[in-house]
Design an enzyme around this catalytic site. Structure first.
Site, short mmCIF file in Angstrom:
data_model
loop_
_atom_site.label_atom_id
_atom_site.label_comp_id
_atom_site.label_asym_id
_atom_site.label_seq_id
_atom_site.Cartn_x
_atom_site.Cartn_y
_atom_site.Cartn_z
N SER A 103 51.69 61.13 102.08
CA SER A 103 51.45 59.70 102.29
C SER A 103 52.46 59.09 103.25
CB SER A 103 51.43 58.94 100.98
OG SER A 103 52.23 59.53 100.02
N GLU A 160 41.63 58.69 104.61
CA GLU A 160 42.19 58.44 105.94
C GLU A 160 42.50 59.80 106.57
OE1 GLU A 160 45.86 56.29 105.43
OE2 GLU A 160 45.52 55.07 107.20
P1 NAD Z 1 52.56 65.35 91.69
O1 NAD Z 1 54.02 65.46 91.47
O2 NAD Z 1 51.72 64.80 90.62
O3 NAD Z 1 51.98 66.79 92.04
C1 NAD Z 1 52.58 67.70 92.90
C2 NAD Z 1 52.22 69.10 92.42
O4 NAD Z 1 52.64 70.03 93.38
C3 NAD Z 1 52.89 69.46 91.09
O5 NAD Z 1 51.94 69.92 90.17
C4 NAD Z 1 53.84 70.58 91.50
O6 NAD Z 1 54.03 71.53 90.47
C5 NAD Z 1 53.13 71.16 92.68
N1 NAD Z 1 54.01 71.94 93.57
C6 NAD Z 1 55.25 71.62 93.97
N2 NAD Z 1 55.72 72.60 94.78
C7 NAD Z 1 54.74 73.52 94.89
C8 NAD Z 1 54.64 74.77 95.57
N3 NAD Z 1 55.63 75.23 96.30
N4 NAD Z 1 53.48 75.45 95.46
C9 NAD Z 1 52.47 74.99 94.71
N5 NAD Z 1 52.53 73.83 94.03
C10 NAD Z 1 53.65 73.11 94.12
O7 NAD Z 1 52.41 64.53 93.05
P2 NAD Z 1 51.14 63.73 93.59
O8 NAD Z 1 51.27 62.32 93.21
O9 NAD Z 1 49.93 64.49 93.25
O10 NAD Z 1 51.39 63.81 95.15
C11 NAD Z 1 51.11 64.97 95.88
C12 NAD Z 1 51.05 64.63 97.35
O11 NAD Z 1 50.05 63.64 97.57
C13 NAD Z 1 52.33 64.04 97.93
O12 NAD Z 1 52.47 64.49 99.25
C14 NAD Z 1 52.06 62.55 97.91
O13 NAD Z 1 52.80 61.85 98.89
C15 NAD Z 1 50.59 62.52 98.25
N6 NAD Z 1 49.88 61.31 97.83
C16 NAD Z 1 50.10 60.76 96.62
C17 NAD Z 1 49.40 59.64 96.25
C18 NAD Z 1 49.60 59.01 94.89
O14 NAD Z 1 49.10 57.91 94.65
N7 NAD Z 1 50.29 59.69 93.98
C19 NAD Z 1 48.45 59.08 97.12
C20 NAD Z 1 48.22 59.69 98.35
C21 NAD Z 1 48.94 60.80 98.70
#
Ligand code: NAD
Length: 729
Positions: A438, A471
């Site tokens: 993001s 997006e």
């Molecule tokens: P989250 O912490 O809920 O999930 C991340 C997951 O990635 C975890 O389950 C973790 O165990 C896993 N992970 C970490 N390192 C890893 C690896 N090396 N190999 C495999 N899995 C691995 O986070 P999230 O909120 O789901 O966010 C994930 C991504 O999406 C981020 O880049 C965030 O910026 C983006 N994002 C988040 C939102 C939101 O509202 N939370 C919205 C849009 C984009």
């Protein structure tokens, strides 16, 4: 006839089948209107015809009026208005009441009409059915019936407001009209919208039989002794309308002229005989059409959105069809992405660091499906089929035949780099890699890839299964194949894609940050705390900024601020904002809704969320009398609109349709405006510029008009005039 075929059987029953050539859906356009009028006359005047059954040759019955026809009608109106305003309005009234008049002719003629509704019937097409003397519906749970006009700033102008008010109980009827809510068959029958539901194979025969059995060619309201479900003069009627108006006011703050006009149609129409009531509806319909709100909403929420949904931004290159998608990171976002992907029928390999985390991500789909089964929107078989498509694993080798990867691991450049390298080693060269980051620039992340032209951003919004916008972000080196596949994927999961160029916060979050930071400004200035969210809603935002900030997490705002400072230096963030957010997060542990405390306290249900009482101790409070509500409303709309204009100026947004659609679908930017750029256009560039300067003097330089706004104001230009030609908007 081009669009209808008529076959009359030996009993004199005409079967009229509507099947528009070269269209996947039946819609009411100018030719259909001509042919429909002719058909009604033909049935009426041909003595060998006893009655008519109207059905569709397509899967759906019909989607409604062709809104591009309405748009061109409005174009003619605007042209004529500058010459002769009265004549222009008369022309518009005449053109816009054609369907209503034709259907009234059908309803009051000598012949019985039955609508054999074989599939979804919406808007004007459902109004055709409503005017028939009986409606028989095919027994298929996937069918929806409704009048969705309100969703695009309009009202049903083919008699819909009057027939619904006379058929359906007032509470459900008014809600159906105001919310544009569609109904499934069972509910439609309960609501009195259809007479019978029969197996698909018996639909036509049953409809014909009704005529053979002597169906009376008269609507209930044209018969003696008819009583509408709502008696305006009864105690319930009085209460209903008073309460209805109050609820409408509370929910829309008078921002939607079409909603007010719908209430007027029902209130005035129910006091009149049908013919006059339909004239009242026609007048409100024509008036609604001339409002800027309807113009802007039809353009953004119907025409532009439809074009984007059809892949307007897809480059013309061949790509493989997407059969298998790897989702890396099975957390909050990854789990949702896996669900929507499998729901669209694609195989998913869902990877996390350990098997337990991967399985947990998969179980999110199970939870959603269990809920859907409980609400009868899915079945055990469909659930199993979807879950079978998702493989939860830690093994990158399982990605080897994936067409597309969507990475959703922690927001950390180093982790994302490792994941990109591991994926590259496991996948074919043709595989496209998308990051759901993001905040991190796509061009930066692409440096870790062996194939930067195959690297792209696919940015989802949470919750993934509900939010309709995605997006797509182009890195500096992203190629056409990656873009084509990203657009194909977003269309396959039935969401709306917008395509933007790389920039901090891309497009949507740049606008959201302006919204949140304006609320922080107000808090710091001492604007009475409850006004901050309430006034945002008055301006048309569905969720107040403090509530929104709690939902996305305040520690996330802190992370974004820290990252911006790390990348751009101390001066990049307002020190007052840093102090506010640090106080909340570091001193008080108020991280947002996820921990039950942010700007609001979230006590266990059924207690309601309430503003954290100490907020007003943090900053000396102004009196409500010292605050100008109009200024607060404009501050929200102007700061976001100015940011949207900046993204156009900087080339982040290259298609203005996407700025408008993206802001409405991404964070609910006041839908009645048609989006931030439509808001500027409808305000008028010079008016917008002058007001922005005023706000800049009072509330800060971030309101100062950008060079593009100044230039367009000086030239009397608008965004849609200047940028839409090459985008067909
Ligand atoms: P989250 O912490 O809920 O999930 C991340 C997951 O990635 C975890 O389950 C973790 O165990 C896993 N992970 C970490 N390192 C890893 C690896 N090396 N190999 C495999 N899995 C691995 O986070 P999230 O909120 O789901 O966010 C994930 C991504 O999406 C981020 O880049 C965030 O910026 C983006 N994002 C988040 C939102 C939101 O509202 N939370 C919205 C849009 C984009």
């Amino acid at each position: 006839m081009k669009n209808f075929t008529v076959e009359t059987d030996s009993d004199g029953i005409a079967l009229i089948t509507w099947d528009m050539p070269e269209k996947s859906m039946n819609v009411i356009d100018a030719t259909v209107m001509d042919e429909l009028e002719a058909l009604i006359e033909q049935v009426e005047s041909d003595d060998s015809i006893k009655g008519a059954v109207i059905t569709s040759g397509k899967k759906a019955f019909g989607a409604g009026a062709d809104l591009t026809m309405l748009q061109s009608m409005l174009g003619t109106y605007a042209e004529e208005k500058s010459k002769d305003a009265q004549k222009a309005m008369a022309m518009l009234y005449e053109a816009s009441s054609r369907l209503s008049l034709a259907l009234r002719r059908l309803e009051t003629g000598r012949k019985a009409w039955v609508a054999a509704i074989n599939g979804t019937a919406l808007g004007g097409c459902f109004e055709i059915a409503l005017a028939c003397h009986a409606r028989v519906l095919s027994d298929d749970e996937s069918i929806t019936l409704g009048l969705p006009e309100a969703k695009v700033g309009l009202l049903p102008g083919g008699g819909g407001t009057q027939r619904i008010a006379r058929l359906v109980n007032p509470q459900d009827g008014v809600q159906m009209l105001l919310q544009g809510k569609n109904q499934r068959p069972k509910k439609a029958k309960q609501l009195n919208l259809v007479h019978e539901i029969v197996p698909a194979a018996e639909l036509i025969e049953r409809s014909m039989q009704l005529i053979r059995d002597g169906l009376k060619p008269a609507a209930p309201w044209d018969q003696k002794g008819f009583k509408a479900p709502l008696n305006l003069w009864s105690p319930t009627g009085m209460q209903m309308l008073a309460a209805g108006n109050a609820i409408l006011r509370k929910e829309s703050y008078g921002n939607y002229p079409n909603a007010i006009n719908i209430m007027k149609c029902v209130y005035e129409g129910l006091q009149l005989p049908m013919d006059t009531a339909l004239k009242v509806e026609a007048r409100y319909f024509a008036h609604t059409l001339t409002t800027p709100e309807a113009r802007a909403m039809v353009r953004s929420l119907f025409i532009n959105m439809q074009e984007l949904n059809k892949g307007a931004r897809r480059p013309d290159v061949e790509t493989a069809s997407i059969k298998k998608v790897g989702v890396i990171g099975a957390g909050f976002m990854g789990a949702g992405i896996a669900y929507v992907t499998a729901k669209a029928g694609m195989e998913v390999v869902l990877i996390d660091r350990d098997q337990e985390a991967a399985e947990k991500g998969k179980s999110y789909s199970e939870g959603l499906l269990d809920k859907a089964i409980k609400h009868r929107h899915s079945t055990e078989e469909k659930k199993q089929a979807l879950l079978n498509l998702i493989t939860a694993t830690t093994d990158y080798d399982k990605l080897n035949d994936c067409d597309l990867i969507v990475e959703a691991v922690f927001e950390d450049k180093a982790i994302k780099k490792t994941v990109t390298e591991q994926t590259d080693a496991a996948t074919a060269d043709s595989c496209i890699f998308a990051s759901n980051t993001s905040t991190i620039p796509i061009s930066d992340l692409a440096k870790a890839s062996k194939n930067p032209e195959k690297f792209i951003g696919i940015h989802f919004f949470s919750p993934v299964d509900k939010m309709m916008l995605v997006e797509i972000i182009m890195g500096e080196q992203t190629g056409d194949e990656a873009l084509a596949m990203a657009v194909d994927y977003v269309m396959a999961i039935k969401k709306t894609p917008i395509v933007v160029n790389d920039s901090r916060g891309f497009y949507v979050n740049r606008c959201v940050m302006r919204y949140l930071s304006e609320a922080w400004n107000m808090l710091i200035e001492g604007v009475p705390v409850p006004m901050i969210d309430n006034v945002a809603k008055m301006a048309g935002m569905p969720v107040g900024p403090l509530t929104l900030n709690d939902a996305v997490a305040i520690d996330l705002s802190q992370k974004v601020i820290k990252q911006t400072i790390a990348d751009l230096g101390e001066g990049a963030e307002d020190p007052r904002h840093i102090a506010l957010i640090n106080t909340l997060v570091d001193d008080h542990g108020r991280l947002g809704k996820k921990v039950g405390k942010g700007f609001y306290d979230y006590p266990p249900k059924p207690a309601k969320a309430a503003l954290w009482p100490e907020l007003k101790e943090l900053y000396p409070q102004l009196s409500a009398d010292d605050v100008l509500v109009q200024d607060l409303k404009d501050r929200y709309l102007y700061t976001i609109a100015m940011e949207a204009a900046r993204t156009v100026e900087e080339g982040v947004v290259s298609d203005i349709r996407e700025a408008d659609v993206g802001a409405i679908l991404g964070f609910g930017f006041a839908p009645y405006t048609g989006g931030p750029l439509s808001f500027i256009d409808e305000t008028g560039l010079e008016n917008f510029r002058l007001r922005a300067e005023e706000l800049a003097k009072k509330y800060g330089s971030h309101f100062a008009p950008t060079p593009l706004i100044n230039e367009m104001a000086a030239n009397g230009d608008t965004f849609y005039n200047r940028f839409a030609n090459d985008q067909a908007a």
